[in-house]
Design an enzyme around this catalytic site. Structure first.
Site, PDB file in Angstrom:
ATOM      1  N   ARG A   1     -13.551 -25.980  -7.739  1.00 17.98           N
ATOM      2  CA  ARG A   1     -12.128 -25.846  -8.085  1.00 17.98           C
ATOM      3  C   ARG A   1     -11.391 -26.963  -7.382  1.00 17.98           C
ATOM      4  O   ARG A   1     -11.749 -27.344  -6.249  1.00 17.98           O
ATOM      5  CB  ARG A   1     -11.568 -24.503  -7.603  1.00 17.98           C
ATOM      6  CG  ARG A   1     -11.954 -23.306  -8.442  1.00 17.98           C
ATOM      7  CD  ARG A   1     -11.242 -23.282  -9.799  1.00 17.98           C
ATOM      8  NE  ARG A   1     -11.576 -22.100 -10.554  1.00 17.98           N
ATOM      9  CZ  ARG A   1     -12.599 -21.999 -11.422  1.00 17.98           C
ATOM     10  NH1 ARG A   1     -13.371 -23.048 -11.645  1.00 17.98           N
ATOM     11  NH2 ARG A   1     -12.821 -20.866 -12.068  1.00 17.98           N
TER      12      ARG A   1
ATOM     13  N   HIS B   1     -12.174 -30.254 -16.857  1.00 17.80           N
ATOM     14  CA  HIS B   1     -12.683 -28.902 -16.574  1.00 17.80           C
ATOM     15  C   HIS B   1     -13.514 -28.390 -17.755  1.00 17.80           C
ATOM     16  O   HIS B   1     -13.220 -27.337 -18.337  1.00 17.80           O
ATOM     17  CB  HIS B   1     -11.522 -27.938 -16.272  1.00 17.80           C
ATOM     18  CG  HIS B   1     -11.961 -26.705 -15.530  1.00 17.80           C
ATOM     19  ND1 HIS B   1     -11.157 -26.022 -14.655  1.00 17.80           N
ATOM     20  CD2 HIS B   1     -13.139 -26.024 -15.535  1.00 17.80           C
ATOM     21  CE1 HIS B   1     -11.793 -24.973 -14.161  1.00 17.80           C
ATOM     22  NE2 HIS B   1     -13.005 -24.958 -14.677  1.00 17.80           N
TER      23      HIS B   1
ATOM     24  N   GLY C   1     -24.936 -21.893  -4.102  1.00 12.49           N
ATOM     25  CA  GLY C   1     -25.075 -20.705  -4.946  1.00 12.49           C
ATOM     26  C   GLY C   1     -25.837 -21.074  -6.213  1.00 12.49           C
ATOM     27  O   GLY C   1     -26.656 -21.994  -6.202  1.00 12.49           O
TER      28      GLY C   1
ATOM     29  N   GLU D   1      -4.221 -28.103 -12.536  1.00 12.61           N
ATOM     30  CA  GLU D   1      -4.600 -28.385 -13.929  1.00 12.61           C
ATOM     31  C   GLU D   1      -3.514 -27.872 -14.876  1.00 12.61           C
ATOM     32  O   GLU D   1      -2.949 -26.815 -14.607  1.00 12.61           O
ATOM     33  CB  GLU D   1      -5.941 -27.716 -14.232  1.00 12.61           C
ATOM     34  CG  GLU D   1      -7.053 -28.348 -13.430  1.00 12.61           C
ATOM     35  CD  GLU D   1      -8.397 -27.639 -13.604  1.00 12.61           C
ATOM     36  OE1 GLU D   1      -8.513 -26.748 -14.465  1.00 12.61           O
ATOM     37  OE2 GLU D   1      -9.325 -27.988 -12.869  1.00 12.61           O
TER      38      GLU D   1
HETATM   39  O1  GLV Z   1     -14.378 -22.827 -14.246  1.00 10.88           O
HETATM   40  C1  GLV Z   1     -15.021 -22.063 -14.849  1.00 10.88           C
HETATM   41  C2  GLV Z   1     -15.569 -20.843 -14.338  1.00 10.88           C
HETATM   42  O2  GLV Z   1     -15.174 -20.401 -13.250  1.00 10.88           O
HETATM   43  O3  GLV Z   1     -16.417 -20.260 -15.013  1.00 10.88           O
END
Ligand code: GLV
Length: 331
Positions: A248, A295, A169, A277
């Site tokens: 993720r 993250h 993507g 997390e």
């Molecule tokens: O993790 C961050 C997002 O999904 O923008």
């Protein structure tokens, strides 16, 4: 409500934008815009959240959310029957009950592609770090060692490596672009073959892993991608194989990945995201071939500025009946 009337409205008369929990990004969005919107803060009310939502149920049309905030569940949506728009400041949508939004006709606007370049930079940074021992070298020097005098684990050349991108993507394409410049061979897996790229497509992620030196996870988390990177895929990647995750945590079966790393069944990992997390498995702390990041891939001032503009643009568009700037397709 006419757009140019905003400046004449005050407090309760302004269009309402609900927040469930505080978030530094919401505060940025709010700065300089509290004359346009009434930012309704469930978290600042002495009422329990459900009661607060019931009080405003008839008038709240817009909810602001984030990937690190509370999940937007069917239960919350049920308490907000007037809701028409969910604006999330994330690219990922795994915290949102998409089916319930669809059933209730709630439109979704996301951060869309504005984080893609910054997240791709971190993916490439993690890959370089793991393969060229950058963080490990830093610890080595700080501990008073030098390469000529001590054992130093050799890194691995980046050019010529086969990089399998999972999810081509916005982020995956930026990762591919960067790593092409390093001389890597780009392969990918995604829901569908992309007609506009010449990279080799693998419909099966295990096949992709078997043909890759590095896997870079760039897809979103959903029922199909949850634990998609399981033990079989990790073993197919192999003892020299490196895994990078900026998607993720739960896309990888984290327990299996930790076991594979501890047993040397895969070569290394660069991780910006984790399954639970902020919990990070302690076993990883002892491994020099693992690079950990909290993250933070999208956290740059440039992203925040772009995000603020996008969120405000979406709110203004919604309240003046114009098309949203970053509406998510949710069919
Ligand atoms: O993790 C961050 C997002 O999904 O923008």
């Amino acid at each position: 409500m006419a757009h140019n009337n905003h400046t004449h409205l005050h407090g309760q008369d302004l269009p309402k934008v609900l927040q469930l929990l505080p978030n530094p990004c919401f505060a940025l969005v709010e700065a300089n815009n509290s004359h346009k919107f009434h930012f309704l803060k469930a978290w600042a009310s002495p009422l329990p959240q459900d009661q607060f939502l019931e009080t405003h149920a008839g008038s709240v049309q817009v909810l602001l959310s984030s990937a690190i905030g509370p999940p937007i569940t069917a239960q919350i949506l049920h308490l907000l029957p007037s809701l028409k728009l969910l604006v999330t400041i994330s690219a990922g949508l795994d915290h949102v009950d998409l089916a319930e939004c669809r059933a209730r006709g709630v439109a979704i606007a996301s951060a869309s592609k504005i984080f893609a370049e910054d997240v791709a930079d971190v993916a490439v940074g993690l890959l370089l770090d793991v393969m060229r021992n950058i963080s490990a070298s830093d610890r080595f020097v700080r501990d008073g060692f030098w390469v000529s005098k001590c054992d130093f684990a050799l890194g691995s050349k980046i050019g010529g490596k086969r990089v399998g991108i999972v999810g081509l993507g916005n982020i995956g394409l930026e990762v591919a672009k960067r790593l092409e410049a390093f001389g890597c061979n780009i392969l990918y897996n995604s829901r569908k073959k992309k007609p506009f790229v010449s990279y080799h497509f693998f419909p099966d992620v295990c096949e992709l892993a078997a043909n890759s030196d590095v896997l870079v996870i760039c897809c979103g988390l959903n029922a199909q991608t949850h634990h998609m990177i399981n033990k079989k895929v990790l073993l197919a990647l192999g003892r020299e194989g490196v895994i990078v995750n900026v998607g993720r945590g739960a896309i990888i079966d984290e327990k299996e990945m930790v076991q594979c790393l501890v047993r040397g069944e895969i070569g290394g990992a660069g991780l910006d995201v984790f399954e639970n997390e902020p919990h990070v498995p302690k076993e990883l702390f002892a491994l020099d071939n693992v690079v950990l990041s909290p993250h933070q891939a999208a956290l740059t001032p440039e992203c925040f500025t772009a995000l603020r503009e996008l969120v405000i643009g979406n709110l203004e568009a919604f309240f003046s009946n114009k098309p949203l700037l970053s509406q998510v397709e949710n069919n």
